[in-house]
Structure formats: C-alpha cells, structure tokens
Design an enzyme around this catalytic site. Structure first.
Site, mmCIF file in Angstrom:
data_model
loop_
_atom_site.group_PDB
_atom_site.id
_atom_site.type_symbol
_atom_site.label_atom_id
_atom_site.label_comp_id
_atom_site.label_asym_id
_atom_site.label_seq_id
_atom_site.Cartn_x
_atom_site.Cartn_y
_atom_site.Cartn_z
ATOM 1 N N HIS A 30 -8.343 3.206 3.494
ATOM 2 C CA HIS A 30 -8.661 3.774 4.808
ATOM 3 C C HIS A 30 -10.149 3.731 5.160
ATOM 4 O O HIS A 30 -10.508 3.833 6.321
ATOM 5 C CB HIS A 30 -8.214 5.238 4.861
ATOM 6 C CG HIS A 30 -6.735 5.433 4.879
ATOM 7 N ND1 HIS A 30 -5.904 4.951 3.895
ATOM 8 C CD2 HIS A 30 -5.934 6.064 5.765
ATOM 9 C CE1 HIS A 30 -4.654 5.280 4.168
ATOM 10 N NE2 HIS A 30 -4.648 5.955 5.303
ATOM 11 N N GLU A 68 -6.220 8.778 9.527
ATOM 12 C CA GLU A 68 -4.861 8.748 10.082
ATOM 13 C C GLU A 68 -4.770 9.516 11.390
ATOM 14 O O GLU A 68 -3.900 9.261 12.210
ATOM 15 C CB GLU A 68 -3.872 9.285 9.052
ATOM 16 C CG GLU A 68 -3.836 8.340 7.872
ATOM 17 C CD GLU A 68 -2.538 8.288 7.121
ATOM 18 O OE1 GLU A 68 -1.696 9.167 7.323
ATOM 19 O OE2 GLU A 68 -2.396 7.354 6.306
ATOM 20 N N CYS A 109 -3.639 -1.018 -2.275
ATOM 21 C CA CYS A 109 -3.866 0.405 -2.527
ATOM 22 C C CYS A 109 -4.733 0.594 -3.773
ATOM 23 O O CYS A 109 -4.329 0.240 -4.882
ATOM 24 C CB CYS A 109 -2.518 1.086 -2.729
ATOM 25 S SG CYS A 109 -2.636 2.846 -3.024
ATOM 26 N N CYS A 160 -11.063 2.754 -1.087
ATOM 27 C CA CYS A 160 -9.813 3.293 -0.544
ATOM 28 C C CYS A 160 -9.478 2.491 0.708
ATOM 29 O O CYS A 160 -10.380 2.152 1.489
ATOM 30 C CB CYS A 160 -9.983 4.776 -0.203
ATOM 31 S SG CYS A 160 -8.552 5.490 0.624
ATOM 32 N N ASP A 184 0.867 -1.175 0.000
ATOM 33 C CA ASP A 184 0.000 0.000 0.000
ATOM 34 C C ASP A 184 0.902 1.222 0.000
ATOM 35 O O ASP A 184 2.102 1.132 0.282
ATOM 36 C CB ASP A 184 -0.904 -0.011 1.246
ATOM 37 C CG ASP A 184 -1.802 1.218 1.292
ATOM 38 O OD1 ASP A 184 -2.402 1.549 0.253
ATOM 39 O OD2 ASP A 184 -1.873 1.870 2.344
ATOM 40 N N SER A 185 0.307 2.376 -0.254
ATOM 41 C CA SER A 185 1.064 3.626 -0.176
ATOM 42 C C SER A 185 1.530 3.891 1.258
ATOM 43 O O SER A 185 2.443 4.672 1.475
ATOM 44 C CB SER A 185 0.190 4.778 -0.651
ATOM 45 O OG SER A 185 -1.022 4.784 0.081
#
Ligand code: DGL
Length: 269
Positions: free
Chosen positions: A187, A155, A76, A185, A13-14
């Site tokens: 997140h 985050e 991702c 996504c 993932d990023s």
C-alpha cells in the site's frame, strides 16, 4: 517452451494493495497476460501470525498454479516475509517476491549504507528485510519500523490529507539518519508524496512494486519465458465480494482492464 511462454503470470496479495505491483508489471511487460488473486476475504495478513500467513501463502500460490501460470509474483510483503525463500522456491515455477527485489534496489541506491525499512507489524517483526539487505551489504545499518496505520489510511483513500501527514510524522519523525527508505508494503507507494515530504530530499524512497517488476522481467528473460505477443489479457480473482473488489480496484488502479471473478476457495484449501 512456446506453450509456456504464452501462459499468464500470477500475482497475489492479501487484498487490493498488490495492484500497485500489477500496475508496474503491466507498464513494464505489456505483452504478458496476468492473473491477479487478492485474498481480501482473509485480509489483512499484516496483523496475523507467522504460521497463519505462511499457510495462506501456500494456498494462494496453489490457486494461481491451478490457473496455469508460468511464474508467480508475491506482491504481498507480509506473505513473502512469513513464507521465506525456501517455501517460495518449492513450487516448480519461478517465484519473484517484493522483498528480494526491494532489498537489491535499496543496496544499489544507498550511499551511506544507512537504510530504513517500513512495513506491517508481521513484516517488520520477521526481520526478513534486515537479513536480505545485510546478506547483500553486510556493512549496512538497518532501521525497521512497523507503520500499521498506513494500510487503512490508503484503503480509505486518504493518500495525502492532514491526518495522513500527522501519522507519517509520528511514525517517521525519529527514523534517524537514513539515506534510503524501502516502502516494504503493497500500500505504501500511494503514500510516496506524504512520506517524501516528511523525510525530505535526503532520503531516496525505494518503491518495491517497481523493483519487483524489473526483477520479474529479468527472471522471465533468464528463463526464456518472456512473451513477445501482444495478445495480453488480465483476470482478477478475489476471495471476497466481486463488487467490492471492482469499486476499490478502481480507486487503486483506475481502469482494471479485465473482469473480476469470485475465487473458488475450495480449490486451495
Ligand atoms: N499486502 C500487505 C503487505 O504488503 C499489506 C496489507 C495486509 O496487511 O494484508 O504487507
């Protein structure tokens, strides 16, 4: 063949968001060893250009291949959107991505054929979910919406506070008459409660982290690569600070259950 079976699965993932995918893979495939790479040093991907993310994606897969993985999971959404299947199919190991898995799941749950997709600006701008879903269900109607503020809110650990509700209402208030929403996504699964509350029961949320874990299991079985031994381990690599990964990783996953290493970025440039 047996040798291949015992090799780990690579997930990238990023950054740390892909731990939502790792969590589902670990739940569904507890006998598999995992190598996770989070490219936090170059994140976020969602605001970067198509070409830049495509180049990063190739390097991320190369890094995992250097760890001897038998299959790769592109956790991702932005990376999968920018790379596309042609690139992902060119690495010589099975590569499963969240977009294919999430699209299949969306098509299987929708009743009205009216499907929403939310993601980063790059993912939504690429139009990849529209193409993937339409290829499976040509008659469906897709409404796609970028929700860039969701990533920093997650985050920050603001998973269900009033500000997050306000942002969700602003983004999703006019999403229209959909019955299915793809959380496109890494997140967004952390915002499932907020998004579910804002949209109400009429909308089914598709968590692409769960969908990709199921798709991975099927792929491993089909390829004769599913491990049956219980000696599984997990290793984490980050292109940024190991300490920061450990701290945020705990927030995302609770116990990481494995060591975090600094990725040797020379290996993939
Ligand atoms: N991992 C990205 C995705 O799933 C979100 C974070 C970023 O923008 O890098 O699209």
């Amino acid at each position: 063949m047996t040798e291949n079976i015992n090799r780990p699965i690579g997930i990238f993932d990023s950054g740390l968001g892909g731990l939502t995918v790792l969590k589902e893979v670990r739940k569904l495939l507890p006998n598999e060893s995992l190598v996770y790479f989070g490219d936090s040093g170059r994140a976020p991907y969602g605001t970067k250009s198509f070409e830049t993310v495509r180049a990063y994606t190739k390097q991320d897969v190369a890094f995992l291949l250097s760890k001897g993985v038998k299959a790769v999971v592109v956790a991702c959404n932005t990376a999968a959107a920018c790379a596309g299947r042609e690139i992902l199919d060119s690495f010589g190991v099975p590569v499963v991505d969240v977009i294919g898995a999430g699209s299949e799941q969306a098509v299987s749950v929708t009743k009205s054929g009216k499907i929403g997709v939310i993601g980063t600006s790059a993912t939504v701008g690429s139009g990849v979910y529209e193409r993937a879903v339409k290829a499976l269900m040509p008659s469906c109607e897709i409404t796609a919406k970028a929700c860039p503020l969701f990533v920093p809110l997650v985050e920050e650990g603001w998973w269900d506070n009033e500000i997050t509700y306000q942002v969700a209402r602003k983004y999703l208030g006019d999403i229209g008459d959909i019955d299915t929403l793809v959380l496109g996504c890494t997140h967004y699964p952390y915002l499932e409660k907020v998004i579910g509350d804002v949209l109400g029961d009429r909308v089914t949320l598709v968590n692409s982290a769960k969908a990709v874990a199921m798709k991975l299991e099927k792929t491993l079985k089909d390829e004769g690569l599913k491990s049956e031994t219980a000696n599984a381990s997990t290793e984490y690599y980050t292109s940024d600070s190991v300490e920061k990964f450990g701290t945020l990783g705990k927030l995302f996953l609770g116990d990481l259950g494995g060591r975090v290493f600094r990725a040797d970025t020379e290996a993939f440039s």
